[in-house]
Design an enzyme around this catalytic site. Structure first.
Site, PDB file in Angstrom:
ATOM      1  N   GLY A   1       9.442  -0.299  -0.998  1.00 29.58           N
ATOM      2  CA  GLY A   1       9.398  -0.999   0.287  1.00 29.58           C
ATOM      3  C   GLY A   1       9.687  -0.139   1.501  1.00 29.58           C
TER       4      GLY A   1
ATOM      5  CG  MET B   1       1.683  -1.429  -6.953  1.00 30.06           C
ATOM      6  SD  MET B   1       0.551  -0.307  -6.070  1.00 30.06           S
ATOM      7  CE  MET B   1      -0.369   0.354  -7.442  1.00 30.06           C
TER       8      MET B   1
ATOM      9  CB  ILE C   1      -6.623  -6.462  -8.221  1.00 36.01           C
ATOM     10  CG1 ILE C   1      -6.550  -4.940  -8.385  1.00 36.01           C
ATOM     11  CG2 ILE C   1      -7.978  -6.897  -7.685  1.00 36.01           C
ATOM     12  CD1 ILE C   1      -7.470  -4.378  -9.456  1.00 36.01           C
TER      13      ILE C   1
ATOM     14  CG  HIS D   1      -6.152   2.934  -0.340  1.00 35.15           C
ATOM     15  ND1 HIS D   1      -5.778   2.515  -1.591  1.00 35.15           N
ATOM     16  CD2 HIS D   1      -6.941   4.009  -0.528  1.00 35.15           C
ATOM     17  CE1 HIS D   1      -6.340   3.297  -2.498  1.00 35.15           C
ATOM     18  NE2 HIS D   1      -7.051   4.219  -1.873  1.00 35.15           N
TER      19      HIS D   1
ATOM     20  CG  ASP E   1      -8.160   0.158  -2.273  1.00 32.33           C
ATOM     21  OD1 ASP E   1      -7.336  -0.528  -1.652  1.00 32.33           O
ATOM     22  OD2 ASP E   1      -7.899   0.755  -3.326  1.00 32.33           O
TER      23      ASP E   1
ATOM     24  CD  GLU F   1       1.490   5.361   3.067  1.00 31.87           C
ATOM     25  OE1 GLU F   1       1.881   4.201   2.844  1.00 31.87           O
ATOM     26  OE2 GLU F   1       1.164   6.151   2.160  1.00 31.87           O
TER      27      GLU F   1
HETATM   28  N1  NHR Z   1      -7.031  -7.029  -3.618  1.00 32.40           N
HETATM   29  C1  NHR Z   1      -8.282  -7.083  -3.165  1.00 32.40           C
HETATM   30  N2  NHR Z   1      -9.047  -8.095  -3.576  1.00 32.40           N
HETATM   31  N3  NHR Z   1      -8.809  -6.168  -2.317  1.00 32.40           N
HETATM   32  C2  NHR Z   1      -8.054  -5.128  -1.948  1.00 32.40           C
HETATM   33  O1  NHR Z   1      -8.596  -4.246  -1.117  1.00 32.40           O
HETATM   34  C3  NHR Z   1      -6.733  -4.978  -2.427  1.00 32.40           C
HETATM   35  C4  NHR Z   1      -6.247  -5.986  -3.277  1.00 32.40           C
HETATM   36  C5  NHR Z   1      -4.954  -5.908  -3.804  1.00 32.40           C
HETATM   37  C6  NHR Z   1      -4.161  -4.805  -3.526  1.00 32.40           C
HETATM   38  C7  NHR Z   1      -3.854  -2.524  -2.584  1.00 32.40           C
HETATM   39  C8  NHR Z   1      -4.568  -1.397  -3.385  1.00 32.40           C
HETATM   40  C9  NHR Z   1      -4.240  -0.024  -2.832  1.00 32.40           C
HETATM   41  O2  NHR Z   1      -4.023   0.142  -1.631  1.00 32.40           O
HETATM   42  C10 NHR Z   1      -4.661  -3.771  -2.736  1.00 32.40           C
HETATM   43  C11 NHR Z   1      -5.928  -3.877  -2.146  1.00 32.40           C
HETATM   44  C12 NHR Z   1      -3.548  -2.376  -6.895  1.00 32.40           C
HETATM   45  C13 NHR Z   1      -4.530  -1.783  -7.659  1.00 32.40           C
HETATM   46  C14 NHR Z   1      -4.561  -1.970  -9.164  1.00 32.40           C
HETATM   47  O3  NHR Z   1      -5.377  -1.378  -9.851  1.00 32.40           O
HETATM   48  C15 NHR Z   1      -5.512  -1.064  -7.021  1.00 32.40           C
HETATM   49  C16 NHR Z   1      -5.499  -0.938  -5.646  1.00 32.40           C
HETATM   50  C17 NHR Z   1      -4.505  -1.539  -4.869  1.00 32.40           C
HETATM   51  C18 NHR Z   1      -3.530  -2.251  -5.513  1.00 32.40           C
HETATM   52  N4  NHR Z   1      -3.665  -2.827  -9.734  1.00 32.40           N
HETATM   53  C19 NHR Z   1      -3.554  -3.125 -11.159  1.00 32.40           C
HETATM   54  C20 NHR Z   1      -3.984  -4.579 -11.441  1.00 32.40           C
HETATM   55  O4  NHR Z   1      -4.338  -4.830 -12.591  1.00 32.40           O
HETATM   56  C21 NHR Z   1      -2.127  -2.980 -11.627  1.00 32.40           C
HETATM   57  C22 NHR Z   1      -1.607  -1.610 -11.435  1.00 32.40           C
HETATM   58  C23 NHR Z   1      -0.090  -1.496 -11.629  1.00 32.40           C
HETATM   59  O5  NHR Z   1       0.617  -2.514 -11.783  1.00 32.40           O
HETATM   60  O6  NHR Z   1       0.395  -0.344 -11.584  1.00 32.40           O
HETATM   61  O7  NHR Z   1      -3.893  -5.448 -10.552  1.00 32.40           O
HETATM   62  O8  NHR Z   1      -4.276   0.974  -3.600  1.00 32.40           O
HETATM   63  C1  GAR Z   2       2.553   3.719  -0.223  1.00 32.37           C
HETATM   64  O1  GAR Z   2       2.204   5.076  -0.247  1.00 32.37           O
HETATM   65  C2  GAR Z   2       1.299   2.862  -0.136  1.00 32.37           C
HETATM   66  O2  GAR Z   2       0.285   3.431   0.657  1.00 32.37           O
HETATM   67  C3  GAR Z   2       0.888   2.845  -1.564  1.00 32.37           C
HETATM   68  O3  GAR Z   2       2.070   2.747  -2.311  1.00 32.37           O
HETATM   69  C4  GAR Z   2       3.154   3.280  -1.549  1.00 32.37           C
HETATM   70  C5  GAR Z   2       4.182   2.199  -1.382  1.00 32.37           C
HETATM   71  O4  GAR Z   2       5.367   2.718  -0.849  1.00 32.37           O
HETATM   72  N1  GAR Z   2       0.052   1.720  -1.845  1.00 32.37           N
HETATM   73  C6  GAR Z   2      -0.705   1.653  -2.914  1.00 32.37           C
HETATM   74  O5  GAR Z   2      -0.869   2.603  -3.653  1.00 32.37           O
HETATM   75  C7  GAR Z   2      -1.311   0.316  -3.136  1.00 32.37           C
HETATM   76  N2  GAR Z   2      -1.987   0.310  -4.374  1.00 32.37           N
HETATM   77  P1  GAR Z   2       6.489   1.753  -0.276  1.00 32.37           P
HETATM   78  O6  GAR Z   2       6.794   0.700  -1.333  1.00 32.37           O
HETATM   79  O7  GAR Z   2       7.653   2.674  -0.073  1.00 32.37           O
HETATM   80  O8  GAR Z   2       5.975   1.160   0.992  1.00 32.37           O
END
Ligand code: NHR
Ligand code: GAR
Length: 221
Positions: A17, A95, A97, A114, A150, A179
């Site tokens: 966070g 994290m 989707i 991102h 993304d 960020e």
């Molecule tokens: N949801 C949608 N529909 N569209 C986006 O653009 C999103 C989203 C949810 C989260 C953040 C994203 C990033 O900035 C985000 C954007 C999670 C994953 C992922 O693969 C990928 C990208 C992002 C967030 N998550 C896995 C899943 O099954 C779990 C991975 C884990 O728990 O470590 O959801 O990168």
């Molecule tokens: C940040 O670098 C953010 O951009 C990234 O995770 C970190 C969170 O840090 N986001 C993702 O990778 C989303 N999939 P924080 O919890 O310290 O803000």
């Protein structure tokens, strides 16, 4: 004269966070004219939940493992947010989707940060992928969230150099400083009514935003 009520933010996290903390600090300092209504985590152990509670912010833990589908989890998020005033939803290291069950009701007022120079490297492990590709620079992008992961239109993007000897941690440390600057700034622009999502494209002050977002420079305001 009565002041108009402050805009309400919901922040969704999964981990430490630090971006959420940057929002707390930006609200405290007045750089961001908003109030954080609630912080939600899908991970009950997220360190950010404690930080938020210590700052006197309402918190909610919604463990995705307790739901049988992504849609059911997303509905629980929607149900939680319904209890709070929310003008803008901030994904801050969130994290999971999201499905249209969550995205549709918040479309156009849902932002993510991102850690890559989108459209490069959507998905996970962005810093390692930039290093493996031999890139000279990396960075971070604030974008509107759409159902395509993304893939929503970029708003604001900051670049950092990749330096000789960098590993994933060194690069991540350089990127996260950016960020913390650009994310509250993009939120402030949104709350001022300057940013819009229309037909899948992003606009700033009525002008189409370039495909990689507005490039952040120190003087960008
Ligand atoms: N949801 C949608 N529909 N569209 C986006 O653009 C999103 C989203 C949810 C989260 C953040 C994203 C990033 O900035 C985000 C954007 C999670 C994953 C992922 O693969 C990928 C990208 C992002 C967030 N998550 C896995 C899943 O099954 C779990 C991975 C884990 O728990 O470590 O959801 O990168
Ligand atoms: C940040 O670098 C953010 O951009 C990234 O995770 C970190 C969170 O840090 N986001 C993702 O990778 C989303 N999939 P924080 O919890 O310290 O803000």
């Amino acid at each position: 004269m009565t002041a108009s009520p402050q805009a309400g933010l919901a922040i969704l996290i999964s981990g430490r966070g630090s971006n959420m903390q940057a929002f707390i600090d930006a609200c405290d300092s007045g750089r961001l004219d908003a109030n954080i209504s609630v912080v939600i985590s899908n991970n009950p152990d997220a360190a950010g939940l404690q930080r938020a509670a210590q700052a006197g912010i309402a918190t909610c833990s919604i463990d995705h493992r307790l739901y049988t589908s992504r849609e059911a989890f997303d509905q629980a998020l929607v149900d939680c947010l319904a209890h709070y005033p929310v003008d803008l939803v901030i994904l801050a290291g969130f994290m999971r989707i999201l499905t249209p069950v969550f995205i549709a009701p918040y479309s156009g007022r849902l932002l993510n940060i991102h850690p890559s120079l989108l459209p490069k490297y959507p998905g996970l492990h962005t810093h390692q992928r930039a290093l493996d590709a031999g890139d000279k620079e990396a960075g971070v992008t604030v974008h509107f969230v759409t159902p395509e992961l993304d893939g929503g239109p970029p708003l604001l993007q900051a670049s950092v150099p990749i330096l000789p000897g960098d590993n994933e941690d060194a690069l991540a440390a350089r990127v996260i400083l950016q960020e913390h600057v650009i994310y509250p700034l993009a939120a402030q622009w949104f709350l001022q009514g300057r940013l819009q999502l229309r037909d899948g494209a992003a606009f700033m002050d009525g002008q189409a935003i370039p495909a990689t977002g507005i490039p952040y420079r120190a003087e960008t305001s």
